[in-house]
Design a protein around this motif. Structure first.
Motif, PDB file in Angstrom:
ATOM      1  N   TYR A   1       0.825  -1.202   0.000  1.00  0.00           N
ATOM      2  CA  TYR A   1       0.000   0.000   0.000  1.00  0.00           C
ATOM      3  C   TYR A   1       0.865   1.261   0.000  1.00  0.00           C
ATOM      4  O   TYR A   1       0.549   2.244  -0.672  1.00  0.00           O
ATOM      5  N   ARG A   2       1.943   1.224   0.760  1.00  0.00           N
ATOM      6  CA  ARG A   2       2.805   2.399   0.820  1.00  0.00           C
ATOM      7  C   ARG A   2       3.466   2.668  -0.536  1.00  0.00           C
ATOM      8  O   ARG A   2       3.645   3.817  -0.928  1.00  0.00           O
ATOM      9  N   ARG A   3       3.818   1.615  -1.243  1.00  0.00           N
ATOM     10  CA  ARG A   3       4.413   1.795  -2.579  1.00  0.00           C
ATOM     11  C   ARG A   3       3.405   2.367  -3.568  1.00  0.00           C
ATOM     12  O   ARG A   3       3.742   3.156  -4.439  1.00  0.00           O
ATOM     13  N   MET A   4       2.141   1.958  -3.437  1.00  0.00           N
ATOM     14  CA  MET A   4       1.139   2.308  -4.430  1.00  0.00           C
ATOM     15  C   MET A   4       0.377   3.596  -4.113  1.00  0.00           C
ATOM     16  O   MET A   4      -0.264   4.168  -5.001  1.00  0.00           O
ATOM     17  N   ALA A   5       0.432   4.057  -2.881  1.00  0.00           N
ATOM     18  CA  ALA A   5      -0.369   5.212  -2.483  1.00  0.00           C
ATOM     19  C   ALA A   5      -0.058   6.475  -3.291  1.00  0.00           C
ATOM     20  O   ALA A   5      -0.988   7.202  -3.678  1.00  0.00           O
ATOM     21  N   PRO A   6       1.220   6.805  -3.587  1.00  0.00           N
ATOM     22  CA  PRO A   6       1.471   8.003  -4.408  1.00  0.00           C
ATOM     23  C   PRO A   6       0.847   7.910  -5.798  1.00  0.00           C
ATOM     24  O   PRO A   6       0.344   8.913  -6.329  1.00  0.00           O
ATOM     25  N   TRP A   7       0.884   6.728  -6.391  1.00  0.00           N
ATOM     26  CA  TRP A   7       0.238   6.530  -7.693  1.00  0.00           C
ATOM     27  C   TRP A   7      -1.266   6.766  -7.588  1.00  0.00           C
ATOM     28  O   TRP A   7      -1.867   7.457  -8.424  1.00  0.00           O
ATOM     29  N   LEU A   8      -1.887   6.220  -6.543  1.00  0.00           N
ATOM     30  CA  LEU A   8      -3.325   6.401  -6.364  1.00  0.00           C
ATOM     31  C   LEU A   8      -3.661   7.872  -6.142  1.00  0.00           C
ATOM     32  O   LEU A   8      -4.673   8.369  -6.648  1.00  0.00           O
ATOM     33  N   ALA A   9      -2.806   8.575  -5.414  1.00  0.00           N
ATOM     34  CA  ALA A   9      -3.037  10.002  -5.176  1.00  0.00           C
ATOM     35  C   ALA A   9      -3.108  10.768  -6.490  1.00  0.00           C
ATOM     36  O   ALA A   9      -3.957  11.655  -6.671  1.00  0.00           O
ATOM     37  N   THR A  10      -2.241  10.428  -7.418  1.00  0.00           N
ATOM     38  CA  THR A  10      -2.255  11.070  -8.735  1.00  0.00           C
ATOM     39  C   THR A  10      -3.565  10.799  -9.456  1.00  0.00           C
ATOM     40  O   THR A  10      -4.159  11.699 -10.068  1.00  0.00           O
ATOM     41  N   LYS A  11      -4.037   9.571  -9.396  1.00  0.00           N
ATOM     42  CA  LYS A  11      -5.280   9.209 -10.074  1.00  0.00           C
ATOM     43  C   LYS A  11      -6.486   9.912  -9.457  1.00  0.00           C
ATOM     44  O   LYS A  11      -7.428  10.288 -10.151  1.00  0.00           O
ATOM     45  N   ILE A  12      -6.470  10.079  -8.135  1.00  0.00           N
ATOM     46  CA  ILE A  12      -7.562  10.802  -7.473  1.00  0.00           C
ATOM     47  C   ILE A  12      -7.573  12.254  -7.948  1.00  0.00           C
ATOM     48  O   ILE A  12      -8.626  12.824  -8.253  1.00  0.00           O
ATOM     49  N   THR A  13      -6.409  12.857  -8.039  1.00  0.00           N
ATOM     50  CA  THR A  13      -6.305  14.243  -8.495  1.00  0.00           C
ATOM     51  C   THR A  13      -6.811  14.390  -9.928  1.00  0.00           C
ATOM     52  O   THR A  13      -7.457  15.383 -10.285  1.00  0.00           O
ATOM     53  N   GLU A  14      -6.542  13.369 -10.764  1.00  0.00           N
ATOM     54  CA  GLU A  14      -6.965  13.406 -12.167  1.00  0.00           C
ATOM     55  C   GLU A  14      -8.443  13.071 -12.340  1.00  0.00           C
ATOM     56  O   GLU A  14      -8.988  13.253 -13.433  1.00  0.00           O
ATOM     57  N   GLN A  15      -9.106  12.570 -11.287  1.00  0.00           N
ATOM     58  CA  GLN A  15     -10.523  12.185 -11.362  1.00  0.00           C
ATOM     59  C   GLN A  15     -10.766  11.196 -12.514  1.00  0.00           C
ATOM     60  O   GLN A  15     -11.660  11.361 -13.349  1.00  0.00           O
ATOM     61  N   THR A  16      -9.950  10.168 -12.590  1.00  0.00           N
ATOM     62  CA  THR A  16     -10.053   9.211 -13.683  1.00  0.00           C
ATOM     63  C   THR A  16     -11.364   8.426 -13.589  1.00  0.00           C
ATOM     64  O   THR A  16     -11.852   8.127 -12.493  1.00  0.00           O
ATOM     65  N   PRO A  17     -11.953   8.060 -14.754  1.00  0.00           N
ATOM     66  CA  PRO A  17     -13.239   7.339 -14.753  1.00  0.00           C
ATOM     67  C   PRO A  17     -13.208   6.043 -13.966  1.00  0.00           C
ATOM     68  O   PRO A  17     -14.220   5.639 -13.398  1.00  0.00           O
ATOM     69  N   GLY A  18     -12.045   5.389 -13.925  1.00  0.00           N
ATOM     70  CA  GLY A  18     -11.947   4.146 -13.180  1.00  0.00           C
ATOM     71  C   GLY A  18     -12.151   4.326 -11.688  1.00  0.00           C
ATOM     72  O   GLY A  18     -12.447   3.362 -10.972  1.00  0.00           O
ATOM     73  N   LEU A  19     -11.983   5.555 -11.203  1.00  0.00           N
ATOM     74  CA  LEU A  19     -12.206   5.838  -9.785  1.00  0.00           C
ATOM     75  C   LEU A  19     -13.593   6.413  -9.515  1.00  0.00           C
ATOM     76  O   LEU A  19     -14.233   6.062  -8.524  1.00  0.00           O
ATOM     77  N   THR A  20     -14.058   7.297 -10.383  1.00  0.00           N
ATOM     78  CA  THR A  20     -15.293   8.020 -10.090  1.00  0.00           C
ATOM     79  C   THR A  20     -16.520   7.125 -10.021  1.00  0.00           C
ATOM     80  O   THR A  20     -17.529   7.506  -9.425  1.00  0.00           O
ATOM     81  N   VAL A  21     -16.448   5.920 -10.616  1.00  0.00           N
ATOM     82  CA  VAL A  21     -17.597   5.002 -10.561  1.00  0.00           C
ATOM     83  C   VAL A  21     -17.635   4.191  -9.282  1.00  0.00           C
ATOM     84  O   VAL A  21     -18.626   3.499  -9.013  1.00  0.00           O
ATOM     85  N   LEU A  22     -16.581   4.258  -8.477  1.00  0.00           N
ATOM     86  CA  LEU A  22     -16.513   3.433  -7.272  1.00  0.00           C
ATOM     87  C   LEU A  22     -17.576   3.846  -6.261  1.00  0.00           C
ATOM     88  O   LEU A  22     -17.814   5.040  -6.044  1.00  0.00           O
TER      89      LEU A  22
END
Length: 310
Positions: free
Chosen positions: A212-233
């Motif tokens: 999780y610690r390795r992947m959290a910065p990547w996820l933070a970027t995706k949240i900022t970008e509001q990618t469709p793969g996240l907004t449907v969750l």
């Protein structure tokens, strides 16, 4: 496994051979402007293997004339029948602008290209005077005997609806949760034989916290970008609130169930659980993205093979 756009071209031989020898089914070549080119890397990977299927993710629709795109795909199919998985998408519009080919209507351009390429691969003589595609009695000399389905690399609702009527399947960019897959298929109104490929960022470690610690910065970027793969969750609102309150550390500590929905992240068993859920949602092919460092990715290939041989 996905072959990152930044990897040196020569490494594709190693990755393709190791994947085939280890029992994996597919290698996905990533084409982004202005990195390495998808068609030439795909030809190389096909030439050094005998069984491995090789996907192209994704050829920008307007970067090549559709007649040339069809020629390239047909040639690859002639080199390795049944082993080519071609993808075509809008392309990043800022990159299309840099090359002077950005269409005023990306949706119209993609639909015209998909339709023309499909017809050419089917062996038709094509004459069309569209808004973006203009062909005069174009016919391939060597169309594939069994044309592969064209996969549309798209995200938004209108593009997914387009894919449902003009493409043979879709390629969904990471993060791809089962929730996102179900939503995309509904928006595409997909027929029964519609092929679904997803890309997922691979993050496996001996313990969940490390992963999780390795992947959290990547996820933070995706949240900022509001990618469709996240907004449907279903928990997207809570995810945004958590990130706004506690930042990356908050993402590290979020429920394991959230991580397991987002991707093959955590332990090996967590990754298998995520992949099983994707397949249950209707996914046919999964391209696992390794870390962008090529040597780290080479080591991570062993994780990919463990998953492939589950």
């Amino acid at each position: 496994m996905c072959f990152d756009r930044t990897f040196a071209p020569g490494r594709v031989v190693e990755f393709a051979r190791r994947l085939e020898a280890g029992g994996a089914d597919q290698l996905w070549i990533i084409e982004d402007c202005f990195y390495t080119a998808g068609v030439s890397l795909t030809a190389t990977a096909l030439a050094v293997t005998e069984r491995l299927k090789v996907g192209i993710g994704i050829l920008p629709a307007v970067a090549r004339n559709p007649a040339i795109t069809a020629m390239e795909i047909a040639t690859l199919c002639g080199l390795a029948p049944g082993r080519v998985l071609p993808g075509i998408g809008h392309g990043v519009q800022s990159w299309m602008r840099q090359m002077g080919v950005r269409p005023a209507s990306p949706l119209t351009a993609l639909e015209e290209v998909l339709t023309a390429v499909n017809r050419l691969l089917a062996g038709e003589e094509v004459t069309v005077d569209g808004r973006y595609v203009k062909l005069d009695r174009v016919k391939l000399d060597q169309p594939p005997a069994d044309p592969p389905p064209l996969l549309a690399g798209v995200q938004g609702p209108k593009s997914l609806a387009l894919a449902g009527r003009a493409a043979g399947g879709i390629v969904l960019a990471e993060p791809t949760s089962p929730s996102y897959v179900r939503a995309a298929l509904a928006q595409a109104a997909a027929p029964d034989d519609f092929q679904v490929t997803v890309f997922s960022f691979l993050g496996i470690a001996e313990d969940r916290r490390t992963a999780y610690r390795r992947m959290a910065p990547w996820l933070a970027t995706k949240i900022t970008e509001q990618t469709p793969g996240l907004t449907v969750l279903p928990f997207f609102g809570e995810l945004v609130e958590l990130f706004a309150k506690d930042g990356v550390d908050g993402l590290v500590g979020m429920p394991p169930e959230w991580w397991m929905e987002l991707g093959p992240v955590g332990t090996h068993e967590d990754a298998l659980t995520h992949i099983a859920a994707l397949e249950e949602a209707g996914v046919h092919s999964i391209g696992l993205f390794p870390p962008p460092d090529v040597d780290v990715a080479s080591a991570a290939l062993e994780d990919v093979l463990r998953i492939a041989n589950r």
